[in-house]
Write a protein that holds these residues in place. Structure first.
Motif, short mmCIF file in Angstrom:
data_model
loop_
_atom_site.label_atom_id
_atom_site.label_comp_id
_atom_site.label_asym_id
_atom_site.label_seq_id
_atom_site.Cartn_x
_atom_site.Cartn_y
_atom_site.Cartn_z
N GLY A 41 -9.23 -6.51 3.94
CA GLY A 41 -8.22 -6.98 4.91
C GLY A 41 -8.86 -7.79 6.02
O GLY A 41 -8.51 -7.65 7.19
N SER B 116 -8.72 -11.06 6.28
CA SER B 116 -8.08 -12.37 6.46
C SER B 116 -7.24 -12.47 7.73
O SER B 116 -6.79 -13.56 8.08
N SER B 117 -7.01 -11.37 8.42
CA SER B 117 -6.31 -11.46 9.72
C SER B 117 -6.56 -10.19 10.53
O SER B 117 -7.17 -9.23 10.06
N ILE C 30 -7.34 -7.04 12.74
CA ILE C 30 -8.50 -6.18 13.03
C ILE C 30 -9.67 -6.53 12.09
O ILE C 30 -10.83 -6.60 12.53
N ARG D 194 -6.10 -11.21 0.23
CA ARG D 194 -5.39 -12.01 -0.77
C ARG D 194 -5.38 -13.49 -0.40
O ARG D 194 -5.32 -14.36 -1.24
N ARG D 195 -5.44 -13.80 0.93
CA ARG D 195 -5.27 -15.19 1.37
C ARG D 195 -6.62 -15.92 1.43
O ARG D 195 -7.34 -15.85 2.41
N ASP E 154 -6.06 -8.69 -4.57
CA ASP E 154 -4.90 -7.89 -4.16
C ASP E 154 -5.25 -6.44 -4.52
O ASP E 154 -5.35 -6.10 -5.70
N LEU E 155 -5.46 -5.63 -3.51
CA LEU E 155 -5.97 -4.27 -3.76
C LEU E 155 -4.93 -3.36 -4.40
O LEU E 155 -5.24 -2.22 -4.76
N ASN F 134 -10.07 -1.47 5.66
CA ASN F 134 -9.14 -1.85 6.73
C ASN F 134 -7.81 -2.36 6.20
O ASN F 134 -6.80 -2.30 6.90
N TYR G 233 3.83 5.48 5.27
CA TYR G 233 2.81 4.99 6.21
C TYR G 233 2.13 6.17 6.91
O TYR G 233 0.91 6.30 6.88
N LYS H 125 -1.74 7.43 6.03
CA LYS H 125 -2.74 7.34 7.11
C LYS H 125 -3.28 8.75 7.45
O LYS H 125 -4.45 8.90 7.78
N GLY I 69 -3.61 2.65 18.06
CA GLY I 69 -2.18 2.62 18.35
C GLY I 69 -1.73 1.19 18.19
O GLY I 69 -2.35 0.41 17.44
N THR J 58 -1.43 -2.53 18.16
CA THR J 58 -2.48 -3.55 18.28
C THR J 58 -1.87 -4.91 17.97
O THR J 58 -1.10 -5.04 17.01
N THR K 99 -1.63 -7.83 16.27
CA THR K 99 -2.07 -8.51 15.03
C THR K 99 -0.80 -8.99 14.32
O THR K 99 0.29 -8.97 14.90
N HIS L 238 2.96 -6.14 12.74
CA HIS L 238 4.38 -5.91 13.01
C HIS L 238 5.25 -7.10 12.61
O HIS L 238 6.33 -6.93 12.06
N ARG M 91 4.84 -9.13 10.27
CA ARG M 91 5.02 -9.14 8.81
C ARG M 91 6.18 -8.26 8.38
O ARG M 91 6.75 -8.41 7.30
N1 LIG Z 1 -1.57 -3.53 14.31
C1 LIG Z 1 -1.30 -2.28 14.59
O1 LIG Z 1 -0.51 -1.98 15.52
C2 LIG Z 1 -1.98 -1.18 13.81
C3 LIG Z 1 -1.92 0.13 14.32
C4 LIG Z 1 -2.55 1.16 13.62
C5 LIG Z 1 -3.21 0.89 12.44
N2 LIG Z 1 -3.24 -0.38 11.95
C6 LIG Z 1 -3.95 -0.60 10.68
O2 LIG Z 1 -4.93 -1.60 10.85
C7 LIG Z 1 -5.23 -2.19 9.58
C8 LIG Z 1 -5.33 -3.70 9.76
O3 LIG Z 1 -4.04 -4.21 10.09
P1 LIG Z 1 -3.81 -5.32 11.20
O4 LIG Z 1 -3.16 -4.69 12.34
O5 LIG Z 1 -5.04 -6.09 11.41
O6 LIG Z 1 -2.67 -6.20 10.48
P2 LIG Z 1 -2.72 -7.60 9.72
O7 LIG Z 1 -3.11 -8.68 10.65
O8 LIG Z 1 -1.42 -7.70 9.02
O9 LIG Z 1 -3.90 -7.42 8.65
C9 LIG Z 1 -3.74 -6.66 7.49
C10 LIG Z 1 -4.85 -7.04 6.50
O10 LIG Z 1 -4.69 -6.26 5.31
C11 LIG Z 1 -4.74 -7.11 4.17
N3 LIG Z 1 -3.93 -6.60 3.08
C12 LIG Z 1 -2.67 -6.10 3.12
N4 LIG Z 1 -2.24 -5.80 1.88
C13 LIG Z 1 -3.27 -6.10 1.05
C14 LIG Z 1 -3.45 -6.02 -0.37
N5 LIG Z 1 -2.46 -5.63 -1.19
N6 LIG Z 1 -4.63 -6.43 -0.90
C15 LIG Z 1 -5.62 -6.87 -0.09
N7 LIG Z 1 -5.52 -6.98 1.24
C16 LIG Z 1 -4.35 -6.60 1.79
C17 LIG Z 1 -4.19 -8.45 4.69
O11 LIG Z 1 -4.73 -9.52 3.94
P3 LIG Z 1 -3.90 -10.48 2.94
O12 LIG Z 1 -2.49 -10.56 3.40
O13 LIG Z 1 -4.65 -11.77 2.97
O14 LIG Z 1 -4.06 -9.80 1.63
C18 LIG Z 1 -4.77 -8.50 6.10
O15 LIG Z 1 -6.07 -9.05 6.08
C19 LIG Z 1 -4.14 -1.72 8.62
O16 LIG Z 1 -4.65 -0.74 7.77
C20 LIG Z 1 -3.08 -1.10 9.54
O17 LIG Z 1 -2.37 -0.08 8.92
C21 LIG Z 1 -2.65 -1.42 12.61
#
Ligand SMILES: NC(=O)c1ccc[n+]([C@@H]2O[C@H](COP(=O)([O-])OP(=O)(O)OC[C@H]3O[C@@H](n4cnc5c(N)ncnc54)[C@H](OP(=O)(O)O)[C@@H]3O)[C@@H](O)[C@H]2O)c1
Length: 268
Positions: A12, A14-15, A17, A37-38, A63-64, A89, A154, A158, A185, A187, A189, A192, A194
């Motif tokens: 993960g 590509s965007s 965290i 994936r991207r 794609d995991l 991640n 979710y 987690k 908590g 963050t 990115t 949300h 999406r």
């Molecule tokens: N943002 C928050 O508020 C928050 C809070 C608590 C925990 N988290 C956790 O933090 C982690 C990172 O999320 P983020 O906040 O950074 O959001 P994000 O910007 O949407 O990033 C999510 C990442 O996961 C990858 N991903 C999703 N589905 C995938 C799949 N099927 N195969 C491979 N890669 C996949 C996406 O890449 P592609 O789309 O390119 O595949 C992307 O790089 C997640 O596990 C999320 O649950 C986020």
């Protein structure tokens, strides 16, 4: 082929965290295997990093939730003996009524949050044990401690990641392998947006509750150096976590039923 002795594998990347982990670790001289994936995002990330830092970066488009892609990733791990830091991640959320949603989306969440995470760990850790060092960060969520309506999978996946990390920590400490469950908590990115969700709340709530991905990553890496197993970035988030430990379940369920979307609003 990555030839550095210090390689981090980040899913993960590509965007959000994951991208920030990649940039921060590259600054510290880590070689990287970045997964997502991207392809275009990963390529841009690689170019951006290599503009400033002389590190090896391998892109792995996968794609995991797809078994063949996961198998390919596992074979990359087999051929990369130097993976010293593994960051699971990749993840996503889903909102809406579970009983009205497509089960395939929930299955995908099980595949990414649980199957991919545990299989990657299963493959990478024996090599760390052989090397006598290593570290794993599993990016869980504060949601792991807060069962919520419309977040059945979710919250539970987690929570699994947290317990899985704690169990591993107990076993792997003697092998000089650090394990962290990162529990952020809210963050900023793409997480949300999406899901078609925008954040709301007053200035103080937004300032106190929401963190930048850089704040989250800094906290995580600092906690890893101190071998902290559960890392919760943000003072208010840590207070909320402590609250989850002391509040009686019956009161919590009532609160959760009424306040689940306090700081989030669906665009729809
Ligand atoms: N943002 C928050 O508020 C928050 C809070 C608590 C925990 N988290 C956790 O933090 C982690 C990172 O999320 P983020 O906040 O950074 O959001 P994000 O910007 O949407 O990033 C999510 C990442 O996961 C990858 N991903 C999703 N589905 C995938 C799949 N099927 N195969 C491979 N890669 C996949 C996406 O890449 P592609 O789309 O390119 O595949 C992307 O790089 C997640 O596990 C999320 O649950 C986020």
């Amino acid at each position: 082929m990555i030839n550095t002795n210090r390689t981090a594998l980040i899913t993960g990347a590509s965007s959000g965290i994951g991208t920030v982990y990649a940039k921060t670790l590259a600054k510290e001289g880590w070689g990287l295997i970045v997964v997502g994936r991207r392809n275009e995002r990963l390529t841009k990330l690689k170019q951006e990093i290599q503009l400033h830092h002389k590190v090896n970066i391998q892109i792995l488009v996968a794609d995991l939730s797809v078994n063949e892609d996961l198998e390919h990733l596992l074979s990359v791990i087999d051929h990369s003996p130097g993976i010293e830091l593994l960051i699971n991640n990749a993840g996503f959320g889903s909102s809406g009524d579970y009983f009205k949603s497509k089960y395939s989306i929930q299955q995908q969440m099980l595949d990414v949050h649980i199957t991919a995470c545990t299989r990657i760990v299963h493959h990478a850790v024996p090599k760390m044990i052989k090397r006598g060092k290593g570290a794993i960060i599993n990016v869980a969520s504060l949601s792991a401690f807060f069962p919520a309506p419309n977040s059945y999978f979710y919250c539970s996946t987690k929570a699994f990641m947290v317990t899985f990390s704690e169990c591993m920590h107990i076993d792997l400490k003697s092998h000089n392998i650090k394990v962290q469950a990162l529990c952020p908590g809210f963050t900023h990115t793409e997480f949300h947006s999406r899901q078609g969700i925008v954040h709301s709340g007053n200035y103080l709530q937004l300032k106190l509750l929401w963190k930048s991905p850089q704040q989250v990553v800094n906290k995580s890496l600092k906690a890893l150096r101190k071998s902290k197993v559960i890392c919760i970035p943000g003072l208010l988030n840590r207070i909320i976590y402590l609250f989850s430990k002391v509040i009686p379940n019956s009161i919590y369920y009532k609160l959760a039923a009424h306040n689940s979307d306090m700081f989030l609003h669906s665009k729809k």
